[in-house]
Write a protein that holds these residues in place. Structure first.
Motif, PDB file in Angstrom:
ATOM      1  N   CYS A   1       0.805  -1.229   0.000  1.00 42.76           N
ATOM      2  CA  CYS A   1       0.000   0.000   0.000  1.00 42.76           C
ATOM      3  C   CYS A   1       0.837   1.277   0.000  1.00 42.76           C
ATOM      4  O   CYS A   1       0.297   2.361  -0.277  1.00 42.76           O
ATOM      5  N   ALA A   2       2.138   1.167   0.321  1.00 44.98           N
ATOM      6  CA  ALA A   2       2.966   2.365   0.490  1.00 44.98           C
ATOM      7  C   ALA A   2       3.027   3.263  -0.741  1.00 44.98           C
ATOM      8  O   ALA A   2       2.877   4.485  -0.616  1.00 44.98           O
ATOM      9  N   PRO A   3       3.260   2.742  -1.959  1.00 45.60           N
ATOM     10  CA  PRO A   3       3.426   3.662  -3.101  1.00 45.60           C
ATOM     11  C   PRO A   3       2.175   4.449  -3.463  1.00 45.60           C
ATOM     12  O   PRO A   3       2.266   5.419  -4.215  1.00 45.60           O
ATOM     13  N   PHE A   4       1.018   4.072  -2.937  1.00 43.62           N
ATOM     14  CA  PHE A   4      -0.214   4.787  -3.255  1.00 43.62           C
ATOM     15  C   PHE A   4      -0.482   5.935  -2.295  1.00 43.62           C
ATOM     16  O   PHE A   4      -1.419   6.714  -2.506  1.00 43.62           O
ATOM     17  N   TYR A   5       0.303   6.041  -1.230  1.00 45.55           N
ATOM     18  CA  TYR A   5       0.071   7.072  -0.229  1.00 45.55           C
ATOM     19  C   TYR A   5       1.252   8.031  -0.081  1.00 45.55           C
ATOM     20  O   TYR A   5       1.205   8.927   0.761  1.00 45.55           O
ATOM     21  N   PHE A   6       2.321   7.846  -0.862  1.00 46.07           N
ATOM     22  CA  PHE A   6       3.493   8.703  -0.750  1.00 46.07           C
ATOM     23  C   PHE A   6       3.743   9.417  -2.075  1.00 46.07           C
ATOM     24  O   PHE A   6       3.281   8.986  -3.140  1.00 46.07           O
ATOM     25  N   ALA A   7       4.505  10.503  -1.968  1.00 44.64           N
ATOM     26  CA  ALA A   7       4.883  11.270  -3.156  1.00 44.64           C
ATOM     27  C   ALA A   7       5.918  10.484  -3.969  1.00 44.64           C
ATOM     28  O   ALA A   7       6.550   9.550  -3.456  1.00 44.64           O
ATOM     29  N   PRO A   8       6.110  10.843  -5.250  1.00 46.58           N
ATOM     30  CA  PRO A   8       7.062  10.098  -6.091  1.00 46.58           C
ATOM     31  C   PRO A   8       8.470  10.038  -5.513  1.00 46.58           C
ATOM     32  O   PRO A   8       9.126   8.987  -5.600  1.00 46.58           O
ATOM     33  N   PHE A   9       8.956  11.146  -4.941  1.00 47.55           N
ATOM     34  CA  PHE A   9      10.306  11.105  -4.379  1.00 47.55           C
ATOM     35  C   PHE A   9      10.385  10.167  -3.185  1.00 47.55           C
ATOM     36  O   PHE A   9      11.385   9.449  -3.005  1.00 47.55           O
ATOM     37  N   GLN A  10       9.349  10.126  -2.358  1.00 38.08           N
ATOM     38  CA  GLN A  10       9.341   9.203  -1.227  1.00 38.08           C
ATOM     39  C   GLN A  10       9.246   7.756  -1.694  1.00 38.08           C
ATOM     40  O   GLN A  10       9.845   6.865  -1.092  1.00 38.08           O
ATOM     41  N   VAL A  11       8.522   7.512  -2.776  1.00 36.27           N
ATOM     42  CA  VAL A  11       8.483   6.165  -3.347  1.00 36.27           C
ATOM     43  C   VAL A  11       9.864   5.768  -3.862  1.00 36.27           C
ATOM     44  O   VAL A  11      10.296   4.615  -3.713  1.00 36.27           O
TER      45      VAL A  11
END
Length: 374
Positions: free
Chosen positions: A31-41
């Motif tokens: 679920c992480a990549p759907f709740y973070f900004a591109p740089f955080q991903v």
């Protein structure tokens, strides 16, 4: 928790807790990549690929007992293998992964030969020399490696049916590679090879008496460690899309070793914690002091090792053990107080017996000795 342990038993409760933890981590990772900004991903993706490299280094240092300061060289070998295949031969991204893994495995086998006669600081110096020697060599091989300018390659593109952005698709690809690599490391440690590595680390003489071939398992430790580093370097090329010799200096090898020590040696969770430390702490140090981020980074390493001498993985175990002991103390102490008899129920104690009177002819304390006339 004590009721669950009493019902299922210690082993089954430990397995249940490990399964629940794995499910929770998997759910958070998906679920992480759907709740973070591109740089955080992107940062999370780098944590995953560093975890693969640290898992290989953990096999060599944590479970094998051998010191290596050249792990960044195997990382660079895997990265350049993927970059050359993508740039010169226009192969697919997934096709570079087994080639990089096999090439680094063979390189580790060849480099493991000096490990048969060297140990400790001497082995560390040899591996460090390999990490220092490789970047200038890559610059010399300009027709193949691009020299100092490096190579620029395309990143993996998401298929149309996925509906994912480029950073999200790359994250899930790296997550799958990391899951397979960590599962392979776990099974390897629980196999005969892993038990032999532990025996060699604890006592080489005893391991040899028990039938463990020291030369074979020391060489295999380098080979498997190099394989994981090569896979991590290959995935690094996919994520960054660019490689150059300056990206793989000997500082990378030292940083990886520091990350493993901070995360926890000989721990299955140490590589993940160490990878997060390697990724996030330098950026935190840069935010604290732009003039001297290296000083802040070193101070943070000292602080972590002072608080957690066995690494962050060991710190979690110490906290869990302290909480369990406190919980046990709080649940057993009131019961002990309730079983204690009250003052009214206590049996009366027997009266003290009077001391025997001193004999009549006993001398008083401190009196001078009698003479014969007396």
């Amino acid at each position: 928790m004590s009721t669950i342990v009493a019902t299922l038993g210690t082993d089954r409760a430990r397995r249940l807790r490990a399964a629940l933890t794995a499910l929770l981590v998997a759910a958070v990772a998906v679920c992480a990549p759907f709740y973070f900004a591109p740089f955080q991903v992107f940062q999370l993706t780098m944590v995953l690929l560093y975890a693969v490299a640290l898992a290989g280094l953990n096999l060599l240092v944590g479970f094998g007992g051998q010191i290596s300061l050249g792990h960044g060289a195997f990382f660079a070998a895997g990265a350049y293998t993927a970059a050359v295949m993508l740039d010169r031969y226009d192969t697919g991204h997934l096709a570079t992964l087994p080639v990089a893994a096999a090439g680094c495995f063979l390189l580790g086998l060849g480099f493991g030969v000096p490990a048969l006669r060297l140990r400790g600081l001497y082995l560390a110096l040899v591996t460090l020399a390999f990490a220092v020697f490789l970047p200038p060599l890559l610059k010399r091989l300009e027709p193949v490696t691009g020299g100092s300018m490096g190579l620029t390659v395309d990143k993996p593109q998401p298929p149309a049916w996925s509906g994912l952005a480029e950073d999200q698709w790359t994250y899930f690809v790296v997550l799958a590679v990391t899951a397979v690599a960590l599962l392979l490391a776990r099974n390897l440690l629980r196999s005969r090879i892993g038990r032999a590595l532990l025996a060699v680390r604890d006592n080489e003489s005893a391991a040899e008496v028990m039938g463990v071939r020291l030369s074979l398992h020391k060489t295999l430790a380098f080979a498997w460690s190099a394989l994981f580093a090569g896979v991590s370097g290959c995935v690094y090329t996919w994520v960054i899309g660019f490689v150059s010799p300056d990206s793989f200096s000997f500082v990378l090898s030292i940083t990886l070793l520091a990350g493993l020590v901070v995360g926890g040696l000989a721990s299955l969770y140490g590589p993940l914690l160490g990878a997060a430390f390697v990724m996030y702490v330098p950026s935190v140090a840069q935010d604290i002091s732009e003039a001297a981020p290296g000083v802040v980074f070193g101070l943070l390493i000292i602080a972590v090792m002072f608080v957690a001498p066995t690494g962050l993985a060991g710190l979690a175990g110490r906290i869990r053990g302290a909480a369990a002991r406190r919980l046990t103390r709080t649940t057993t102490t009131p019961a002990a107080d309730d079983d204690r008899p009250s003052d009214s129920e206590a049996e009366p104690s027997a009266p003290p017996t009077p001391a025997d009177p001193a004999p009549a002819d006993a001398e008083p304390v401190g009196a001078p000795p009698r003479t014969e006339k007396e």
